[in-house]
Design a protein around this motif. Structure first.
Motif, mmCIF file in Angstrom:
data_model
loop_
_atom_site.group_PDB
_atom_site.id
_atom_site.type_symbol
_atom_site.label_atom_id
_atom_site.label_comp_id
_atom_site.label_asym_id
_atom_site.label_seq_id
_atom_site.Cartn_x
_atom_site.Cartn_y
_atom_site.Cartn_z
ATOM 1 N N ALA A 2 0.835 -1.199 0.000
ATOM 2 C CA ALA A 2 0.000 0.000 0.000
ATOM 3 C C ALA A 2 0.870 1.248 0.000
ATOM 4 O O ALA A 2 2.004 1.240 0.461
ATOM 5 C CB ALA A 2 -0.917 0.000 1.205
ATOM 6 N N THR A 4 1.183 5.270 1.157
ATOM 7 C CA THR A 4 0.664 6.214 2.143
ATOM 8 C C THR A 4 0.905 7.631 1.666
ATOM 9 O O THR A 4 1.991 7.959 1.201
ATOM 10 C CB THR A 4 1.352 6.003 3.506
ATOM 11 O OG1 THR A 4 1.158 4.655 3.902
ATOM 12 C CG2 THR A 4 0.787 6.921 4.552
ATOM 13 N N THR A 81 -14.238 5.466 4.628
ATOM 14 C CA THR A 81 -13.994 6.266 5.828
ATOM 15 C C THR A 81 -14.584 5.534 7.019
ATOM 16 O O THR A 81 -15.546 4.783 6.886
ATOM 17 C CB THR A 81 -14.648 7.656 5.729
ATOM 18 O OG1 THR A 81 -16.059 7.498 5.570
ATOM 19 C CG2 THR A 81 -14.097 8.453 4.561
ATOM 20 N N ALA A 107 -8.190 4.179 1.767
ATOM 21 C CA ALA A 107 -8.592 4.369 3.161
ATOM 22 C C ALA A 107 -8.378 5.840 3.498
ATOM 23 O O ALA A 107 -7.246 6.321 3.498
ATOM 24 C CB ALA A 107 -7.776 3.486 4.085
ATOM 25 N N SER A 110 -7.802 8.723 9.671
ATOM 26 C CA SER A 110 -7.069 7.951 10.673
ATOM 27 C C SER A 110 -7.799 6.683 11.086
ATOM 28 O O SER A 110 -7.164 5.701 11.457
ATOM 29 C CB SER A 110 -6.830 8.810 11.919
ATOM 30 O OG SER A 110 -6.028 9.910 11.594
ATOM 31 N N THR A 113 -7.230 3.808 8.611
ATOM 32 C CA THR A 113 -5.793 3.605 8.469
ATOM 33 C C THR A 113 -5.227 2.811 9.640
ATOM 34 O O THR A 113 -4.461 1.882 9.443
ATOM 35 C CB THR A 113 -5.075 4.967 8.344
ATOM 36 O OG1 THR A 113 -5.594 5.631 7.197
ATOM 37 C CG2 THR A 113 -3.590 4.806 8.203
ATOM 38 N N PRO A 127 -7.432 -1.938 11.615
ATOM 39 C CA PRO A 127 -7.424 -1.161 10.384
ATOM 40 C C PRO A 127 -8.194 -1.846 9.256
ATOM 41 O O PRO A 127 -8.462 -3.047 9.306
ATOM 42 C CB PRO A 127 -5.939 -1.043 10.053
ATOM 43 C CG PRO A 127 -5.315 -2.244 10.657
ATOM 44 C CD PRO A 127 -6.127 -2.544 11.887
ATOM 45 N N SER A 129 -7.285 -2.737 6.394
ATOM 46 C CA SER A 129 -6.562 -3.808 5.695
ATOM 47 C C SER A 129 -6.798 -5.177 6.323
ATOM 48 O O SER A 129 -6.500 -6.197 5.700
ATOM 49 C CB SER A 129 -5.067 -3.491 5.648
ATOM 50 O OG SER A 129 -4.567 -3.340 6.960
ATOM 51 N N VAL A 134 -6.194 -2.890 0.871
ATOM 52 C CA VAL A 134 -6.141 -1.432 0.705
ATOM 53 C C VAL A 134 -4.955 -1.091 -0.180
ATOM 54 O O VAL A 134 -3.849 -1.607 0.017
ATOM 55 C CB VAL A 134 -6.025 -0.730 2.078
ATOM 56 C CG1 VAL A 134 -5.885 0.766 1.906
ATOM 57 C CG2 VAL A 134 -7.216 -1.069 2.953
ATOM 58 N N TYR A 137 -3.419 4.725 1.395
ATOM 59 C CA TYR A 137 -3.831 5.272 2.693
ATOM 60 C C TYR A 137 -3.685 6.792 2.650
ATOM 61 O O TYR A 137 -2.652 7.305 2.223
ATOM 62 C CB TYR A 137 -2.941 4.742 3.820
ATOM 63 C CG TYR A 137 -3.097 3.281 4.086
ATOM 64 C CD1 TYR A 137 -2.258 2.351 3.475
ATOM 65 C CD2 TYR A 137 -4.081 2.816 4.941
ATOM 66 C CE1 TYR A 137 -2.406 1.005 3.719
ATOM 67 C CE2 TYR A 137 -4.225 1.470 5.195
ATOM 68 C CZ TYR A 137 -3.379 0.561 4.581
ATOM 69 O OH TYR A 137 -3.537 -0.770 4.828
ATOM 70 N N PRO A 139 -3.796 9.438 5.485
ATOM 71 C CA PRO A 139 -3.949 9.683 6.921
ATOM 72 C C PRO A 139 -4.383 11.110 7.216
ATOM 73 O O PRO A 139 -4.274 11.998 6.372
ATOM 74 C CB PRO A 139 -2.548 9.421 7.467
ATOM 75 C CG PRO A 139 -1.646 9.731 6.326
ATOM 76 C CD PRO A 139 -2.406 9.361 5.080
ATOM 77 N N GLY A 151 -4.140 11.337 -2.852
ATOM 78 C CA GLY A 151 -4.471 9.920 -2.758
ATOM 79 C C GLY A 151 -5.143 9.405 -4.016
ATOM 80 O O GLY A 151 -4.884 8.275 -4.458
#
Length: 169
Positions: A2, A4, A81, A107, A110, A113, A127, A129, A134, A137, A139, A151
């Motif tokens: 994934a 981030t 979410t 995702a 927070s 995530t 999370p 995942s 996912v 992410y 965050p 994202g």
């Protein structure tokens, strides 16, 4: 693996313009508009408001074709979410199964995530995942619209990779 998105995203106009150009390039490569289905799995709606803000005229993701759709059967990207409550777990799995391949899961916030304040709660499954795969992410509590757009750019890049992999087989 994934990807981030950095939590603090620059809000200056040059960064936004760079993201806009990248989204436009990726959409042209894919040959269609990426459609997004939003799934709320028990969030406080802070992330949901920021997702809608990314679609408003200030950020205007819709001009690139990034559009919210009403059915997961039409979606390319799932925006999830919330901390995935026990009540929403089966619905989320069903939505994931209904989304056609190739699909990307983002995702947002927070909670999906890492669980945020709901980490190790007996009523959540964070999370995300742990429940479905996912890809990206984003965050933040809540993440800024610029981070959500970043994202989406990363998600579109992963979608291009999946499409390339699918055409070679």
């Amino acid at each position: 693996m994934a990807i981030t998105v950095p939590a603090k995203s620059s809000s200056n106009s040059t960064e936004r313009e760079r993201l806009e150009k990248r989204i436009a390039q990726l959409c042209r490569y894919i040959g269609k508009s990426p459609w997004v289905f939003h799934v709320n799995t028990g969030s406080c709606n802070g992330c949901d408001i920021e997702i809608i803000a990314a679609l408003t005229p200030r950020y205007d993701a819709e001009r690139f074709g990034v559009k919210l759709v009403g059915s997961p059967r039409h979606a390319d990207i799932l925006l999830v979410t919330g901390p995935v409550t026990n009540q929403s777990l089966e619905r989320l799995k069903l939505v994931y199964e209904q989304t056609p391949e190739p699909k990307i899961v983002i995702a947002v916030g927070s909670c999906p995530t890492g669980g945020s304040v709901f980490y190790e709660s007996p009523f959540t499954n964070a999370p995300l995942s742990n429940v479905i795969p996912v890809d990206v992410y984003v965050p933040g509590c809540p993440p800024r619209p610029e981070a959500i757009l970043h994202g989406v750019v990363l998600a579109l890049e992963k979608l291009v990779e999946k499409l390339k992999g699918g055409s070679e087989k």
